[in-house]
Structures are given as C-alpha cells and as structure tokens.
Design an enzyme around this catalytic site. Structure first.
Site, PDB file in Angstrom:
ATOM      1  N   CYS A  17      39.097  49.344  36.922  1.00 37.63           N
ATOM      2  CA  CYS A  17      40.447  49.637  36.991  1.00 37.63           C
ATOM      3  C   CYS A  17      40.817  49.676  35.462  1.00 37.63           C
ATOM      4  O   CYS A  17      40.104  50.022  34.447  1.00 37.63           O
ATOM      5  CB  CYS A  17      41.254  48.669  37.851  1.00 37.63           C
ATOM      6  N   ASN A  20      40.965  45.129  34.157  1.00 43.25           N
ATOM      7  CA  ASN A  20      39.836  44.283  34.571  1.00 43.25           C
ATOM      8  C   ASN A  20      40.377  42.894  34.669  1.00 43.25           C
ATOM      9  O   ASN A  20      39.533  41.930  34.505  1.00 43.25           O
ATOM     10  CB  ASN A  20      38.479  44.440  33.674  1.00 43.25           C
ATOM     11  N   CYS A  22      43.234  42.480  37.315  1.00 39.94           N
ATOM     12  CA  CYS A  22      43.902  42.537  38.522  1.00 39.94           C
ATOM     13  C   CYS A  22      43.138  43.159  39.850  1.00 39.94           C
ATOM     14  O   CYS A  22      42.396  42.399  40.511  1.00 39.94           O
ATOM     15  CB  CYS A  22      45.152  43.185  38.569  1.00 39.94           C
ATOM     16  N   ARG A  23      42.889  44.575  39.937  1.00 39.18           N
ATOM     17  CA  ARG A  23      42.426  45.155  40.948  1.00 39.18           C
ATOM     18  C   ARG A  23      40.894  45.093  41.077  1.00 39.18           C
ATOM     19  O   ARG A  23      40.139  44.650  42.080  1.00 39.18           O
ATOM     20  CB  ARG A  23      42.805  46.593  41.048  1.00 39.18           C
ATOM     21  N   SER A  24      40.270  45.532  39.838  1.00 40.89           N
ATOM     22  CA  SER A  24      38.734  45.499  39.955  1.00 40.89           C
ATOM     23  C   SER A  24      38.093  43.992  40.045  1.00 40.89           C
ATOM     24  O   SER A  24      36.959  44.134  40.720  1.00 40.89           O
ATOM     25  CB  SER A  24      38.053  46.312  38.840  1.00 40.89           C
ATOM     26  N   ASP A 132      48.636  49.610  41.043  1.00 41.96           N
ATOM     27  CA  ASP A 132      48.624  48.540  40.081  1.00 41.96           C
ATOM     28  C   ASP A 132      49.344  47.614  40.272  1.00 41.96           C
ATOM     29  O   ASP A 132      50.732  47.575  40.145  1.00 41.96           O
ATOM     30  CB  ASP A 132      48.638  49.318  38.658  1.00 41.96           C
TER      31      ASP A 132
HETATM   32  P1  4NP Z   1      44.587  46.129  36.417  1.00 43.16           P
HETATM   33  O1  4NP Z   1      46.103  45.901  35.998  1.00 43.16           O
HETATM   34  O2  4NP Z   1      43.930  47.580  35.701  1.00 43.16           O
HETATM   35  O3  4NP Z   1      44.166  46.255  37.865  1.00 43.16           O
HETATM   36  O4  4NP Z   1      43.684  45.165  35.716  1.00 43.16           O
HETATM   37  C1  4NP Z   1      46.452  46.092  34.817  1.00 43.16           C
HETATM   38  C2  4NP Z   1      46.227  44.924  33.829  1.00 43.16           C
HETATM   39  C3  4NP Z   1      46.814  44.903  32.718  1.00 43.16           C
HETATM   40  C4  4NP Z   1      47.461  46.123  32.048  1.00 43.16           C
HETATM   41  C5  4NP Z   1      47.835  46.942  33.174  1.00 43.16           C
HETATM   42  C6  4NP Z   1      47.061  47.090  34.396  1.00 43.16           C
HETATM   43  N1  4NP Z   1      48.063  46.010  30.912  1.00 43.16           N
HETATM   44  O5  4NP Z   1      48.659  47.036  30.570  1.00 43.16           O
HETATM   45  O6  4NP Z   1      47.749  45.168  30.192  1.00 43.16           O
END
Ligand code: 4NP
Length: 166
Positions: A17, A20, A22-24, A132
C-alpha cells in the site's frame, strides 16, 4: 519407474500500500491467519511505496482492528518496497490503483513476480481498490479488514488452485 514429484517451493506474497501501516499490514495479517487455519505454507510480507513510516509500527487503529479479528500485528514494522522485491516474491499485490501504477513503474523488466490488484482476486470486485482508511475514523478499519480478508481469501484460492496445463 515412477518419478518423484518435483518439490514445489513455498509460494510468496507481498502486499503493498502507500504507508505500510494500515492496509497492507492488515492484508498480511489476514493471509497469515487464513493460511494458518488451512495448513497452507506461504511466505507473506507487506511494504509501502512511500518511506514516511519506515521502521514504525502499524497505525494503532489497524492494530486494534487486527486484535478484534483475532490477530496481533503490533510487532510488524513498516518498510519500503524495492525493485528487488519483484525477484524475491511470486506475487506482488497492490492495495489500490495508485499503488499498482507506482509498482509497475519500478518493476524490473526481467522480474519474475506477478503484479496484481488485491480486489482483482475477489469475484465481482475486479478493478477496485481498498479505500485508504488513514485519514478517516476508526470505523474505516473494520471495512478495511473486510476488504483485505476477502482479498486474502482470493489469494488462497489462487495459491491452492490446480495448476493449469500450459
Ligand atoms: P496505508 O495508509 O497506505 O494503508 O498504510 C496510509 C498511511 C500513511 C499515509 C497515507 C496512507 N501517510 O500519508 O502518511
């Protein structure tokens, strides 16, 4: 004379994702949980296309959702995906379309990994991304788990499908 079947290497899956955190990691946890329940040997990891959270633990809301679903991801640590991952994994699985295009851009020409979108493995959800949840509230993480769990089910089906004849 009968020939012994060639040993099949353990399949490997990398979920990717943006951050790294939240989703992945939740996709990684869902596949680990399903594989353990079904006695399936698979190497699973996750990574982010971005480097903001490298070395950090999953978002506390993701940790809480994982706990609610019976698994502990508190020891996971974020890392950034690299071109080498396309040689190290059989499947590189993007969580959304942006992740997919970012991955396609760094994929080495001679890479062995198959690159796909997670929900392409869920009949009826092909082409869709996992939303997200980072900028939303904690309720978004329940939906994230449901989506990545469906995707992980699809990955299990892929890994356990009888090989098709070439
Ligand atoms: P992820 O979510 O891609 O599912 O881990 C996010 C985590 C952090 C950020 C964006 C999305 N960020 O902008 O820091």
């Amino acid at each position: 004379m009968t020939q012994a079947a060639a040993p099949t290497a353990m399949p490997s899956v990398l979920f990717v994702c943006l951050g790294n955190i939240c989703r992945s990691p939740l996709a990684e946890a869902a596949l680990r949980q399903l594989a353990a329940a079904r006695g399936l040997s698979v190497r699973v990891d996750s990574a982010g296309t971005g480097d903001w959270h490298v070395g950090g633990a999953p978002d506390p809301r993701a940790q809480a959702e994982a706990r609610r679903r019976g698994t502990d991801i508190s020891k996971y640590r974020a890392r950034q995906v690299s071109a080498a991952d396309f040689h190290d994994f059989d499947h590189v699985v993007a969580l959304d379309a942006r992740n997919l295009s970012d991955l396609a851009a760094i994929r080495p020409a001679d890479a062995s990994a198959r690159l796909s979108l997670l929900l392409d493995h869920v009949p009826g959800f092909e082409g869709q991304g996992v939303i997200d949840p980072y900028f939303g509230d904690e309720h978004g993480f329940a939906a994230t788990w449901d989506d990545v769990h469906s995707g992980a089910e699809g990955i299990v089906a892929l890994l356990t499908a009888a090989p098709t004849k070439a």
